[in-house]
Design an enzyme around this catalytic site. Structure first.
Site, short mmCIF file in Angstrom:
data_model
loop_
_atom_site.label_atom_id
_atom_site.label_comp_id
_atom_site.label_asym_id
_atom_site.label_seq_id
_atom_site.Cartn_x
_atom_site.Cartn_y
_atom_site.Cartn_z
N GLU A 43 -0.72 2.94 2.78
CA GLU A 43 0.38 3.46 1.95
C GLU A 43 -0.16 4.10 0.68
OE1 GLU A 43 3.31 0.37 1.40
OE2 GLU A 43 4.21 0.81 3.34
N GLU A 61 4.76 0.14 10.26
CA GLU A 61 5.25 -1.13 9.72
C GLU A 61 6.77 -1.08 9.62
OE1 GLU A 61 3.95 -2.21 5.80
OE2 GLU A 61 1.91 -1.54 6.15
C1 GLA Z 1 4.06 -2.35 2.67
C2 GLA Z 1 2.58 -2.65 2.78
C3 GLA Z 1 2.30 -3.95 3.47
C4 GLA Z 1 3.26 -5.01 2.99
C5 GLA Z 1 4.67 -4.54 3.25
C6 GLA Z 1 5.70 -5.56 2.86
O1 GLA Z 1 4.58 -1.70 3.74
O2 GLA Z 1 1.88 -1.64 3.42
O3 GLA Z 1 0.98 -4.31 3.17
O4 GLA Z 1 3.06 -5.21 1.63
O5 GLA Z 1 4.90 -3.42 2.46
O6 GLA Z 1 7.00 -5.12 3.13
#
Ligand code: GLA
Ligand code: GLA
EC number: 3.2.1.23
Length: 680
Positions: A161, A318
């Site tokens: 991210e 995710e």
């Molecule tokens: C983001 C991060 C993950 C985690 C999620 C929690 O997507 O990439 O590492 O912290 O949030 O929702």
């Protein structure tokens, strides 16, 4: 490349046909060795075939500058491979270890107010730090060399991210890089002074070294400086992404590279349409923000991700099986949500359904965040739903690799306009770019009409109707392009605060919306933003909030579709449409909200002949998307409501879903059905 990847994910019998990927972030370093065996066993039980490993493992892999510890990761990779599970291996650079930040505190980001962002969480690094980059790329190279030939490796996951916590850094490194970026954009200081309008407030620069990021200032910082800093900050992260990618491509040219985007509410710093071309396939993370439009937002984000991926398949890297940990109140998902949310992403082109994370942490900031294996263990509703979803995704294997079948309506989502329209010292601080786009999207859903969310980099001609909510920044070439679109028979729908400025955030003079005035056949002398809570009535039952405009019609081919009935502009036009040959150009000067727009849309769509493809009873409750590939056309029907919906008259082979005695589809609350029709 995605198809090759998907065919590497072993089927039960070593079958190499592409399948949908299913899995999670897997963080075995949080668990003792004996748990790993159980992990792989449960992954197999759930049908997991892909996990992302190593995302936050830097401190474990490289405990000190010249010490490396790969033994544990080798073992994890081997175990996963033995279990038939592919690895999307992270480059592990997302969270720099304490030894690095202690030795080099100059990699830490700095806020606009000059405060250091200290270690203690994650992503505490400056995108432009040469010191950080040197250490990070050394790690990337070491990882790539070590795992280059490992049979479990199916993709690279760059960082994590990018920009989630560090998109805006105001440090001296950032200042230097910002100046280089500005030199490349403007070449001369004169050009920069013109673009930034530095005649205003005595801001004229006489040397490049005088230029800074828009740090905490006494009043409104220069708007073009702010806009350029947003562009620069997105570019700086993109350049960092490219630097990691180049190392990976050098060492493992055949392994696809991705990074997980955050196309979801609340994230706007990264211009993803501009990044997408730098990676081998797009990945996205999405989290539901509970509220009245939560699944509309999910659908919108998935649809926009598909737009960013140019209609090609992408990975949902995710989302959550149930609650997250970072909202004010972290609501658990209801039965059916886990599958429905997942399949809604697949409906919009996801070829992977992955969660954060595999096993719910016992310690750390995310211990209350749900996972595929919750604290309760495998004997739980969540894990049973996880296993069931694994079965459903297997049934959907023929979908893998198929692309989005374009809709007839496009909604243009433009990062430049998003950034510029929400800057300070504007007519209204209440304007919400994303919300306006989402309202149009939700209104189309109410009418049962499919729409693609696209970006300004898309071929817009493929759409019969193009909705451009708050397209604020319209450079001359885009104005020309939209005019040509209308003149060649397209139907353009534009809204308040569109076409007002050029790429330098300079007003198009002579009456708003300067860039679109002629094609719309209207002229606005003054904006009439409304105070919070104020509303105006339009002809018919519509109510406007947020904005109004003092409009004069300047072209006889303009029809006034609605007037203001109340407010300062009572009696004047509120919604207009100019007929241009077979095309038209419409303007909506106030915020009508999803409901108001649903009332207006038939009049706007009528001339283009766009109608719902859904049976009448399903409109507004069932969302339809279509994916198309060599193995067929796939109709996804997603029940967005908590009521059962019966669907008659839809032919096709049922890949997922229930039918009644008469063969009609029945969608229970939050259910999804998928039909296959022959490829045409
Ligand atoms: C983001 C991060 C993950 C985690 C999620 C929690 O997507 O990439 O590492 O912290 O949030 O929702
Ligand atoms: C003050 C300042 C002016 C201008 C106005 C705007 O009066 O002196 O320069 O900024 O505010 O309202």
């Amino acid at each position: 490349m995605i198809s090759t990847l998907l065919s590497q994910l072993d089927g039960p019998d070593g079958d190499r046909t592409p399948r949908l990927a299913y899995g999670a972030d897997y963080n075995p370093e949080q668990w003792p060795r004996e748990v790993w065996e159980e992990d792989v066993r449960l992954m197999r039980e759930a049908g997991v075939n892909l996990v992302s490993v190593g995302i936050f493992s830097w401190a474990r892999i490289q405990p000190d500058r010249d010490r490396w510890d790969f033994g544990w990761l080798d073992e994890v990779m081997d175990l996963l491979h033995a279990g038939g599970i592919g690895v999307d291996l992270a480059t592990a650079t997302a969270s720099p270890p304490p030894w690095l930040t202690t030795a080099h505190p100059e990699i830490l980001p700095v806020t606009a107010a000059g405060e250091t962002v200290w270690p203690g969480a994650r992503q505490h690094w400056r995108p432009t730090s040469p010191v950080f980059r040197e250490h990070a790329l050394r790690l990337v190279r070491t990882m790539a060399e070590r795992y280059a030939g490992h049979p479990a490796l199916v993709a690279w996951h760059v960082s994590n991210e990018l920009g989630c916590h560090n998109v805006y850094d105001y440090s001296d490194d950032a200042a230097r890089a910002f100046r280089d970026w500005l030199r490349a954009r403007y070449t001369t200081l004169d050009a920069l002074n013109h673009a930034w309008g530095t005649a205003f407030w005595s801001q004229r620069y006489s040397g490049w070294e005088q230029i800074l990021p828009p740090r905490l200032a006494a009043s409104h910082p220069n708007p073009t400086q702010q806009l350029d800093f947003k562009r620069f900050s997105s570019d700086a992260l993109k350049e960092y992404l490219v630097a990691e990618r180049d190392v990976l491509r050098e060492i493992t040219p055949d392994v696809p590279v991705t990074t997980n985007f955050m196309v979801m509410g609340g994230t706007k710093g990264m211009n993803y349409p501009d990044w997408a071309g730098e990676i081998d396939f797009v990945s996205n993370d999405h989290y539901v923000h509970p509220g009245p439009q939560d699944r509309a937002e999910l659908s919108f984000s998935a649809n926009l991700t598909s737009g960013i991926a140019a209609g090609r398949p992408w990975f949902l890297m995710e989302h959550s099986t149930s609650a997250v940990n970072w909202q004010p109140v972290n609501v658990a998902k209801r039965p059916g949500d886990l599958a429905r949310d997942s399949l809604l992403h697949v409906a919009h082109g996801a070829d992977a359904v992955c969660f954060f994370q595999w096993r719910q942490s016992a310690a750390g900031a995310e211990k209350y965040h749900s996972a595929m294996v919750p604290h309760a263990g495998a004997d739980s509703e969540v894990f049973r739903a996880v296993v069931e979803l694994g079965q459903t995704l297997k049934a959907l294997a023929p979908v893998a690799g198929s692309e989005r079948e374009p809709a007839r309506v496009g909604i243009v989502y433009d990062w430049e306009s998003w950034w510029a329209s929400e800057q300070d010292s504007h007519p209204s601080a209440l304007l919400d770019y994303r919300q306006e786009a989402l309202d149009w999207y939700a209104a189309l859903h109410t009418l049962g009409i499919r729409a693609d969310v696209v970006t300004t980099t898309t071929d817009l001609d493929r759409y019969d109707v193009l909705i451009t909510p708050v397209l604020h920044v319209v450079p001359a070439p885009l104005a020309k392009e939209l005019t040509r679109y209308v003149e060649s028979g397209g139907h353009l729908v534009s809204t308040y605060f569109s076409g007002v400025v050029d790429e330098n955030d300079h007003i198009w003079l002579g009456g708003h919306p300067g860039a679109l005035r002629d094609v719309l056949g209207i002229r606005i002398e003054e904006f009439g933003p409304l105070l919070e809570g104020d509303a105006v009535e339009l002809d018919g039952a519509a109510t406007g909030t947020l904005w109004t405009d003092r409009i004069t019609v300047t072209d006889p081919a303009v029809d006034v579709l609605a007037h203001y009935r109340t407010g300062a502009y009572a009696g004047r036009p509120a919604v207009t449409r100019r007929a241009v040959g077979r095309g038209s150009a419409a303007y909506v000067s106030t915020r009508l909200g999803a409901e108001g727009l649903a009332g207006l849309l038939p009049a706007l769509l009528g001339p283009a002949g766009v109608a719902s493809e859904l049976p009448e009873g399903a409109r507004g409750s069932v969302e339809l998307t279509v994916r198309r590939g060599p193995d067929g056309r796939f109709l996804f029907l997603v029940n967005r409501t908590d009521e059962s919906v019966a669907l008659t008259g839809l032919a096709g082979e049922v890949l997922v879903g229930d039918t009644d005695a008469g063969g009609g589809l029945v969608l229970g609350p939050r259910d999804v059905a998928v039909l296959r029709r022959p490829a045409t």
